[in-house]
Design an enzyme around this catalytic site. Structure first.
Site, PDB file in Angstrom:
ATOM      1  N   THR A   1      40.118  35.048  34.779  1.00  0.00           N
ATOM      2  CA  THR A   1      41.459  35.144  35.361  1.00  0.00           C
ATOM      3  C   THR A   1      42.376  34.089  34.777  1.00  0.00           C
ATOM      4  OG1 THR A   1      42.820  34.860  37.341  1.00  0.00           O
ATOM      5  CG2 THR A   1      40.668  33.819  37.390  1.00  0.00           C
ATOM      6  N   VAL A   2      43.549  34.522  34.365  1.00  0.00           N
ATOM      7  CA  VAL A   2      44.525  33.550  33.859  1.00  0.00           C
ATOM      8  C   VAL A   2      45.000  32.634  34.983  1.00  0.00           C
ATOM      9  CG1 VAL A   2      45.354  35.032  31.976  1.00  0.00           C
ATOM     10  CG2 VAL A   2      46.515  35.113  34.195  1.00  0.00           C
ATOM     11  N   ASP A   3      44.793  33.048  36.222  1.00  0.00           N
ATOM     12  CA  ASP A   3      45.257  32.241  37.354  1.00  0.00           C
ATOM     13  C   ASP A   3      44.403  31.004  37.592  1.00  0.00           C
ATOM     14  OD1 ASP A   3      47.316  34.002  37.840  1.00  0.00           O
ATOM     15  OD2 ASP A   3      46.118  35.258  39.164  1.00  0.00           O
TER      16      ASP A   3
ATOM     17  N   GLY B   1      51.983  32.911  37.448  1.00  0.00           N
ATOM     18  CA  GLY B   1      51.368  32.065  38.473  1.00  0.00           C
ATOM     19  C   GLY B   1      52.114  32.180  39.777  1.00  0.00           C
TER      20      GLY B   1
ATOM     21  N   GLU C   1      56.748  31.723  38.101  1.00  0.00           N
ATOM     22  CA  GLU C   1      57.368  32.882  38.764  1.00  0.00           C
ATOM     23  C   GLU C   1      57.273  32.778  40.287  1.00  0.00           C
ATOM     24  OE1 GLU C   1      55.166  36.507  37.917  1.00  0.00           O
ATOM     25  OE2 GLU C   1      53.251  35.483  38.132  1.00  0.00           O
TER      26      GLU C   1
ATOM     27  N   TYR D   1      53.940  39.275  29.651  1.00  0.00           N
ATOM     28  CA  TYR D   1      52.645  39.640  29.054  1.00  0.00           C
ATOM     29  C   TYR D   1      52.350  38.891  27.748  1.00  0.00           C
ATOM     30  CZ  TYR D   1      52.037  43.628  32.254  1.00  0.00           C
ATOM     31  OH  TYR D   1      51.852  44.423  33.352  1.00  0.00           O
ATOM     32  N   LEU D   2      53.405  38.439  27.058  1.00  0.00           N
ATOM     33  CA  LEU D   2      53.141  37.759  25.785  1.00  0.00           C
ATOM     34  C   LEU D   2      52.167  36.602  25.989  1.00  0.00           C
ATOM     35  CD1 LEU D   2      56.639  37.594  24.028  1.00  0.00           C
ATOM     36  CD2 LEU D   2      55.084  39.533  24.278  1.00  0.00           C
ATOM     37  N   GLN D   3      52.285  35.912  27.143  1.00  0.00           N
ATOM     38  CA  GLN D   3      51.443  34.734  27.369  1.00  0.00           C
ATOM     39  C   GLN D   3      49.966  35.080  27.555  1.00  0.00           C
ATOM     40  OE1 GLN D   3      52.579  32.776  31.387  1.00  0.00           O
ATOM     41  NE2 GLN D   3      53.799  34.637  31.308  1.00  0.00           N
ATOM     42  N   ARG D   4      49.673  36.167  28.231  1.00  0.00           N
ATOM     43  CA  ARG D   4      48.260  36.449  28.505  1.00  0.00           C
ATOM     44  C   ARG D   4      47.634  37.322  27.424  1.00  0.00           C
ATOM     45  NH1 ARG D   4      48.431  40.778  33.608  1.00  0.00           N
ATOM     46  NH2 ARG D   4      48.416  42.614  32.278  1.00  0.00           N
TER      47      ARG D   4
END
Lengths: 420, 420
Positions: free
Chosen positions: B142-144, B191, B247, B297-300
């Site tokens: 998870t990116v979180d 986030g 965000e 979405y570019l970040q993940r």
């Protein structure tokens, strides 16, 4: 002939590779110390010259100057200051010549786009008239890719690569969740007048990696119905769609999509981007779940994924500018001359500034597909070489190591002069 | 013991490295063909299991599977489908067990975040009760970065690296033009509940590269006055400021900044991002020129600049999951165990799913600086190793070569079942 100093300045919006041109200028001048004295840089561009705020680049180490090749942004500072016409503001041009005279500057290297080519041209003309001739050489730079004669403009290739890769990556992301989640992704890119950067989004998809991409060009008047049909068709076929929208997309009457009367709680107009507007329309017309991104400065600063073609050419333009000066040339700009598409071969040419100044190279009609939402094979052949190759900066602890210069000021010799 | 097949599914938002975990699972299972039969993947995550839409990964070449290690997104498709409680929807759990039984599946590898850990836990419990025991192993992703026990979550390190680099690059850009142009840059990052990703923006600045960064965390109630003071102070000292806004930033009453009542020309609420809202406030309160970007979405998806630590750990988690299964473990999740910060050393541990399910790891208070706009040295020590190292994908003609799988379906054996 007494040895003259050189002046270098960065102009307009900075790029991932404008410092590579600075590196080319300074390293080449240093290699020719017998002919060129010091290289002074303008702090914050031409304003530094006008206000006699010069930076002595000879105080920077060899290592720092070499590091400029992999450092994004404008290391000496840049500005969007445009000199007015000779008639309207002769004082500023005369002030520049005074500065050059006071600091024994015989070479003027100006690193920028169309406006700075024009300034460069005027300076070479005026300096002759004023009896202190300066060799003015323009070093091409602009992410907008709109300078004439040269095959492309340093700065553009790296933005194009960033947009192509980002569009590919986001498309993979959306594609893997579209069955139950987001079906449309909108990416807003730079390019108020020309669709060069938006066109690069189309490179995300190719023969081997087929992806559904719809481009919104500033050259094509926005037609909401046709656009929705194009998006619908992609979603029907692929399950999802990626949209690359240029910030300059507009209606028939010239009004930008980004200015559709959004108001905040206080009734103030909101200067939102085109991406959220397009995304909102898609939800309204097609009822599809969307996500949107605005790349903004990230695209032109993304040195971490710069195009090697672009870095090489940016450096080569700086180097060639000095070499042209040493050959006694004046009022010219080095250019990239394309010899072949595949394999990509290029060499260096030169263009007289009289033919560069005030000429904008738009995207040819033959580069946009008939439906207005994609690029033609001809455009692809043109673009592909420009994003070729990677030129990674050095990393330490996971972060790119970009240089910060000392930026030592040159002692002032003239009375104060403040730019309004 | 008869040889059982394995089932693997991707769950929730995809990342730049979730496919590296898939690669770890599949390659390790292939190395243990004497003990594990085929690996079936769920098309579009758990929905693929429920609807008996299975993908036979044995039809993919060695090369394609290896390519997953450098391919972002979810190669088998993912979904945000959360199974309800056992009481509320026993039918779905029973259907899963039926599917596993029908396809001789004895291993369940579920690659996701907190919700999927919970599902994984329930499946292991229910399968026992139903007399068809399945070894359920959760593969963290998870990116979180909010899973408990594990040092960090695969997917997060690469987002963190992307945000840190992008913030550094944009700061260089703004810094070089701030004398006459943009003075504030705002970058919106993911986030909604935790500020882990926003915190990574602070890594843009370090001892060697000092940059003015202000972070807006979801953990810190937004205070417009204090925020403006923080931005003002940076602009005064550096001439400019970069803001990284999560965000999830919100007011005291829980209302997100992104929902401040923006209305379009038709009176519809606009679902704009937090970045344009923050930028607008800055113009209003401080009158400074701004630019803003929304990475979305570019970040993940930014596999092109993935963290090597992250890729290695994502792969290791997939590999360890299979190894745990082979050791007879059930209802567990492999974890990253940090041995030291500098040099970064880690090993693999395991956590019982009973302790993972429904536990969210928030950012410790000790990680946010006292003023609420930055990170502490402790946080930096935690984050730095996670972005360490580059792991570039292969390129061809300037573009990263991400794999697309064949995704061959397994023949269905059971009556149809449609997920609502």
């Amino acid at each position: 002939m007494t040895k003259k100093n050189a002046f270098y300045a960065q102009s307009g919006g900075v790029t991932a590779v404008i410092n590579a041109s600075a590196c080319g200028v300074i390293e080449t001048a240093r290699k020719n110390k017998d002919k060129i004295g010091k290289v002074y840089a303008g702090r914050n561009g031409i304003i530094g010259a006008l206000e006699e705020d010069l930076i002595d680049t000879s105080k920077e180490t060899v290592r720092s100057i070499a590091g400029l090749r992999h450092t994004p942004s404008g290391a000496f500072g840049s500005c969007r200051y445009k000199l007015k016409s000779l008639e309207a503001n002769k004082a500023e041009y005369e002030r520049l010549i005074e500065i050059f005279k006071a600091h024994n500057i015989g070479y003027f290297f100006y690193n920028g786009g169309g406006d700075s080519a024009d300034t460069c041209y005027k300076i070479s003309q005026l300096s002759k008239k004023m009896g202190y001739p300066v060799q003015a050489i323009h070093v091409p730079k602009t992410v907008d890719n709109d300078l004439p004669i040269t095959d492309n403009c340093p700065g553009f290739g790296s933005v194009a690569k960033y947009i192509a890769i980002s569009t590919r990556e986001a498309s993979f992301d959306v594609g893997s969740m579209c069955a139950t989640s987001t079906k449309v992704f909108v990416l807003e890119v730079m390019g108020r007048h020309a669709g060069w950067i938006a066109a690069a989004g189309a490179l995300a998809s190719d023969e081997k990696t087929d992806l559904p991409i719809v481009i919104l060009f500033p050259e094509v008047v926005f037609d909401r119905k046709k656009f929705m049909a194009a998006v619908s068709a992609k979603v029907k076929k692929y399950g999802y769609c990626s949209i690359v929208v240029s910030e300059g997309v507009h209606y028939k009457d010239g009004k930008f999509l980004a200015e559709t009367g959004l108001k905040d709680a206080f009734g103030h107009s909101q200067l939102g981007g085109a991406a959220p507007v397009v995304a909102g329309m898609i939800q309204e017309d097609l009822g599809l779940k969307y996500h949107w991104a605005v790349a903004d400065y990230l695209q032109r600063a993304s040195r971490h994924i710069a195009s090697k073609s672009d870095v090489d050419q940016a450096y080569a333009m700086g180097k060639a500018a000095v070499e042209l000066a040493l050959k006694g040339k004046n009022s010219v700009m080095p250019t990239v001359v394309r010899k072949s598409d595949k394999p990509y071969r290029w060499t260096i040419g030169e263009a007289p500034l009289s033919k560069v100044a005030n000429v904008e190279k738009m995207m040819p009609k033959s580069f946009i597909s008939r439906d207005g939402f994609g690029i033609t094979p001809k455009c692809r052949r043109y673009l592909e070489p420009l994003i070729k190759g990677e030129d990674y900066p050095p990393y330490k602890n996971g972060m790119p190591q970009y240089v910060k210069l000392k930026l030592v000021s040159v002692k002032k010799k003239l009375p104060e002069f403040k730019v309004k």
